[in-house]
Write a protein that holds these residues in place. Structure first.
Motif, PDB file in Angstrom:
ATOM      1  N   THR A  89       0.833  -1.192   0.000  1.00 27.96           N
ATOM      2  CA  THR A  89       0.000   0.000   0.000  1.00 27.96           C
ATOM      3  C   THR A  89       0.872   1.248   0.000  1.00 27.96           C
ATOM      4  OG1 THR A  89      -0.194   0.100   2.413  1.00 27.96           O
ATOM      5  CG2 THR A  89      -1.871  -1.164   1.239  1.00 27.96           C
ATOM      6  N   GLY A  90       0.276   2.354  -0.435  1.00 31.39           N
ATOM      7  CA  GLY A  90       1.021   3.598  -0.468  1.00 31.39           C
ATOM      8  C   GLY A  90       0.096   4.787  -0.599  1.00 31.39           C
ATOM      9  N   SER A  91       0.701   5.972  -0.551  1.00 34.14           N
ATOM     10  CA  SER A  91      -0.055   7.212  -0.692  1.00 34.14           C
ATOM     11  C   SER A  91       0.891   8.354  -1.032  1.00 34.14           C
ATOM     12  CB  SER A  91      -0.799   7.541   0.598  1.00 34.14           C
ATOM     13  OG  SER A  91       0.116   7.731   1.654  1.00 34.14           O
ATOM     14  N   ASP A  92       0.303   9.408  -1.594  1.00 35.45           N
ATOM     15  CA  ASP A  92       1.028  10.655  -1.764  1.00 35.45           C
ATOM     16  C   ASP A  92       0.892  11.445  -0.473  1.00 35.45           C
ATOM     17  OD1 ASP A  92       1.928  10.477  -4.492  1.00 35.45           O
ATOM     18  OD2 ASP A  92      -0.149  10.776  -5.125  1.00 35.45           O
ATOM     19  N   VAL A  93       1.908  12.195  -0.137  1.00 32.82           N
ATOM     20  CA  VAL A  93       1.871  13.036   1.046  1.00 32.82           C
ATOM     21  C   VAL A  93       1.326  14.401   0.624  1.00 32.82           C
ATOM     22  CG1 VAL A  93       3.272  14.144   2.833  1.00 32.82           C
ATOM     23  CG2 VAL A  93       3.798  11.813   2.104  1.00 32.82           C
ATOM     24  N   PRO A  94       0.252  14.873   1.259  1.00 29.39           N
ATOM     25  CA  PRO A  94      -0.262  16.201   0.915  1.00 29.39           C
ATOM     26  C   PRO A  94       0.803  17.275   1.147  1.00 29.39           C
ATOM     27  CG  PRO A  94      -1.803  15.043   2.339  1.00 29.39           C
ATOM     28  CD  PRO A  94      -0.541  14.243   2.313  1.00 29.39           C
ATOM     29  N   ASN A  95       0.806  18.306   0.324  1.00 37.35           N
ATOM     30  CA  ASN A  95       1.810  19.368   0.435  1.00 37.35           C
ATOM     31  C   ASN A  95       1.862  19.986   1.822  1.00 37.35           C
ATOM     32  OD1 ASN A  95       2.492  18.999  -2.240  1.00 37.35           O
ATOM     33  ND2 ASN A  95       1.195  20.656  -2.973  1.00 37.35           N
ATOM     34  N   VAL A  96       0.731  20.080   2.484  1.00 37.25           N
ATOM     35  CA  VAL A  96       0.687  20.693   3.810  1.00 37.25           C
ATOM     36  C   VAL A  96       1.546  19.927   4.816  1.00 37.25           C
ATOM     37  CG1 VAL A  96      -1.392  19.490   4.633  1.00 37.25           C
ATOM     38  CG2 VAL A  96      -0.857  21.773   5.501  1.00 37.25           C
ATOM     39  N   LEU A  97       1.809  18.658   4.571  1.00 35.44           N
ATOM     40  CA  LEU A  97       2.636  17.841   5.470  1.00 35.44           C
ATOM     41  C   LEU A  97       4.106  17.853   5.092  1.00 35.44           C
ATOM     42  CD1 LEU A  97       0.321  14.751   6.043  1.00 35.44           C
ATOM     43  CD2 LEU A  97       0.651  16.749   7.513  1.00 35.44           C
ATOM     44  N   GLY A  98       4.467  18.545   4.023  1.00 35.15           N
ATOM     45  CA  GLY A  98       5.858  18.623   3.605  1.00 35.15           C
ATOM     46  C   GLY A  98       6.222  17.530   2.622  1.00 35.15           C
ATOM     47  N   LYS A  99       7.481  17.465   2.281  1.00 36.74           N
ATOM     48  CA  LYS A  99       7.985  16.496   1.309  1.00 36.74           C
ATOM     49  C   LYS A  99       8.593  15.291   2.013  1.00 36.74           C
ATOM     50  CE  LYS A  99       7.617  18.651  -2.723  1.00 36.74           C
ATOM     51  NZ  LYS A  99       6.781  18.146  -3.757  1.00 36.74           N
ATOM     52  N   VAL A 100       8.459  14.151   1.380  1.00 32.58           N
ATOM     53  CA  VAL A 100       9.150  12.941   1.816  1.00 32.58           C
ATOM     54  C   VAL A 100      10.572  13.044   1.284  1.00 32.58           C
ATOM     55  CG1 VAL A 100       9.280  10.441   1.530  1.00 32.58           C
ATOM     56  CG2 VAL A 100       7.062  11.538   1.794  1.00 32.58           C
ATOM     57  N   SER A 101      11.559  12.817   2.125  1.00 33.72           N
ATOM     58  CA  SER A 101      12.941  12.824   1.669  1.00 33.72           C
ATOM     59  C   SER A 101      13.211  11.521   0.930  1.00 33.72           C
ATOM     60  CB  SER A 101      13.907  12.960   2.846  1.00 33.72           C
ATOM     61  OG  SER A 101      15.233  12.821   2.381  1.00 33.72           O
ATOM     62  N   GLU A 102      13.400  11.621  -0.373  1.00 33.48           N
ATOM     63  CA  GLU A 102      13.590  10.424  -1.187  1.00 33.48           C
ATOM     64  C   GLU A 102      14.983   9.839  -1.067  1.00 33.48           C
ATOM     65  OE1 GLU A 102      12.199  11.447  -5.095  1.00 33.48           O
ATOM     66  OE2 GLU A 102      10.120  11.543  -4.411  1.00 33.48           O
ATOM     67  N   SER A 103      15.882  10.532  -0.377  1.00 33.73           N
ATOM     68  CA  SER A 103      17.234   9.990  -0.224  1.00 33.73           C
ATOM     69  C   SER A 103      17.470   9.405   1.162  1.00 33.73           C
ATOM     70  CB  SER A 103      18.265  11.076  -0.512  1.00 33.73           C
ATOM     71  OG  SER A 103      18.140  12.118   0.436  1.00 33.73           O
ATOM     72  N   GLU A 104      16.482   9.504   2.050  1.00 29.96           N
ATOM     73  CA  GLU A 104      16.674   8.918   3.374  1.00 29.96           C
ATOM     74  C   GLU A 104      16.282   7.446   3.359  1.00 29.96           C
ATOM     75  OE1 GLU A 104      12.495   9.637   5.734  1.00 29.96           O
ATOM     76  OE2 GLU A 104      13.999  11.177   5.861  1.00 29.96           O
ATOM     77  N   ASN A 105      16.671   6.740   4.383  1.00 35.14           N
ATOM     78  CA  ASN A 105      16.324   5.333   4.502  1.00 35.14           C
ATOM     79  C   ASN A 105      14.928   5.243   5.105  1.00 35.14           C
ATOM     80  OD1 ASN A 105      16.097   2.639   5.000  1.00 35.14           O
ATOM     81  ND2 ASN A 105      18.017   2.448   6.108  1.00 35.14           N
ATOM     82  N   ARG A 106      13.903   5.144   4.236  1.00 36.14           N
ATOM     83  CA  ARG A 106      12.521   5.093   4.705  1.00 36.14           C
ATOM     84  C   ARG A 106      12.183   3.715   5.239  1.00 36.14           C
ATOM     85  NH1 ARG A 106       9.177   7.743  -0.151  1.00 36.14           N
ATOM     86  NH2 ARG A 106      10.886   7.084  -1.443  1.00 36.14           N
ATOM     87  N   SER A 107      12.708   2.693   4.667  1.00 36.90           N
ATOM     88  CA  SER A 107      12.546   1.297   5.048  1.00 36.90           C
ATOM     89  C   SER A 107      12.935   0.469   3.848  1.00 36.90           C
ATOM     90  CB  SER A 107      11.111   0.969   5.482  1.00 36.90           C
ATOM     91  OG  SER A 107      10.233   1.138   4.402  1.00 36.90           O
ATOM     92  N   LYS A 108      13.017  -0.820   4.031  1.00 35.89           N
ATOM     93  CA  LYS A 108      13.309  -1.713   2.911  1.00 35.89           C
ATOM     94  C   LYS A 108      12.165  -2.694   2.773  1.00 35.89           C
ATOM     95  CE  LYS A 108      18.356  -1.647   3.084  1.00 35.89           C
ATOM     96  NZ  LYS A 108      18.600  -0.710   2.029  1.00 35.89           N
ATOM     97  N   ILE A 109      11.852  -3.011   1.555  1.00 36.38           N
ATOM     98  CA  ILE A 109      10.851  -4.025   1.279  1.00 36.38           C
ATOM     99  C   ILE A 109      11.605  -5.268   0.840  1.00 36.38           C
ATOM    100  CG2 ILE A 109       8.911  -4.688  -0.170  1.00 36.38           C
ATOM    101  CD1 ILE A 109       8.333  -1.658  -0.473  1.00 36.38           C
ATOM    102  N   THR A 110      11.393  -6.368   1.547  1.00 37.34           N
ATOM    103  CA  THR A 110      12.055  -7.621   1.208  1.00 37.34           C
ATOM    104  C   THR A 110      11.097  -8.504   0.431  1.00 37.34           C
ATOM    105  OG1 THR A 110      13.389  -7.524   3.207  1.00 37.34           O
ATOM    106  CG2 THR A 110      13.211  -9.661   2.132  1.00 37.34           C
ATOM    107  N   VAL A 111      11.577  -9.008  -0.702  1.00 37.23           N
ATOM    108  CA  VAL A 111      10.803  -9.923  -1.528  1.00 37.23           C
ATOM    109  C   VAL A 111      11.565 -11.234  -1.599  1.00 37.23           C
ATOM    110  CG1 VAL A 111       9.804 -10.355  -3.795  1.00 37.23           C
ATOM    111  CG2 VAL A 111       9.894  -8.015  -2.911  1.00 37.23           C
ATOM    112  N   THR A 112      10.929 -12.318  -1.206  1.00 42.96           N
ATOM    113  CA  THR A 112      11.537 -13.642  -1.302  1.00 42.96           C
ATOM    114  C   THR A 112      10.974 -14.318  -2.535  1.00 42.96           C
ATOM    115  OG1 THR A 112      11.728 -13.756   1.090  1.00 42.96           O
ATOM    116  CG2 THR A 112      11.910 -15.839  -0.124  1.00 42.96           C
ATOM    117  N   ALA A 113      11.833 -14.563  -3.497  1.00 44.12           N
ATOM    118  CA  ALA A 113      11.430 -15.168  -4.765  1.00 44.12           C
ATOM    119  C   ALA A 113      11.337 -16.688  -4.631  1.00 44.12           C
ATOM    120  CB  ALA A 113      12.431 -14.798  -5.851  1.00 44.12           C
TER     121      ALA A 113
END
Length: 138
Positions: free
Chosen positions: A67-91
């Motif tokens: 799941t995901g969402s856009d952040v409304p401008n009033v809440l500021g920008k998401v830093s795209e260079s920070e470590n937000r988390s990792k998604i692990t996929v097991t193939a």
């Protein structure tokens, strides 16, 4: 059993990112809501926010929902260079791991090329072109 489903934030390009994820990984949309869907009297979003994604859910397989969402401008920008988390996929196979790694990392930055790891798995890590960090393993 506990079920964990990642949720990721975007700066106005959630729909584009999820179209990319659906193209590479597959799956079906369970729900897409936009900010305009939430408007009521006394609770109004600015015009430039109306078509942004408030909530998007991509069902992958029988148990995973991204799941995901856009952040409304009033809440500021998401830093795209920070470590937000990792998604692990097991193939399920090494070939599937390669396909996922190569597809999702296209246009992004590889942090660890996919290959045999010291701990015994076939593993790779990268930040995709939307700034989301992924780990693929088999």
């Amino acid at each position: 059993m506990i079920k964990i489903n990642p949720h990721i934030h975007f700066n106005g390009n959630a729909e584009e990112a999820f179209e990319f994820y659906k193209l590479v990984i597959g799956g079906e949309y369970g729900r897409i809501s936009r900010f305009k869907d939430l408007q009521t009297e006394g609770f109004v979003f600015p015009e430039e926010e109306l078509n942004k994604i408030m909530h998007i859910a991509l069902t992958i397989g029988s148990t995973t929902i991204l799941t995901g969402s856009d952040v409304p401008n009033v809440l500021g920008k998401v830093s795209e260079s920070e470590n937000r988390s990792k998604i692990t996929v097991t193939a399920a196979t090494k070939e599937e791991a390669d396909t996922l790694f190569n597809g999702l990392s296209a246009g992004g930055a590889v942090e660890c090329p996919i290959g045999d790891s010291p701990w015994g798995s076939y593993f790779g890590a990268f930040r995709d072109k939307y700034g989301i960090e992924w780990m693929i393993e088999f």
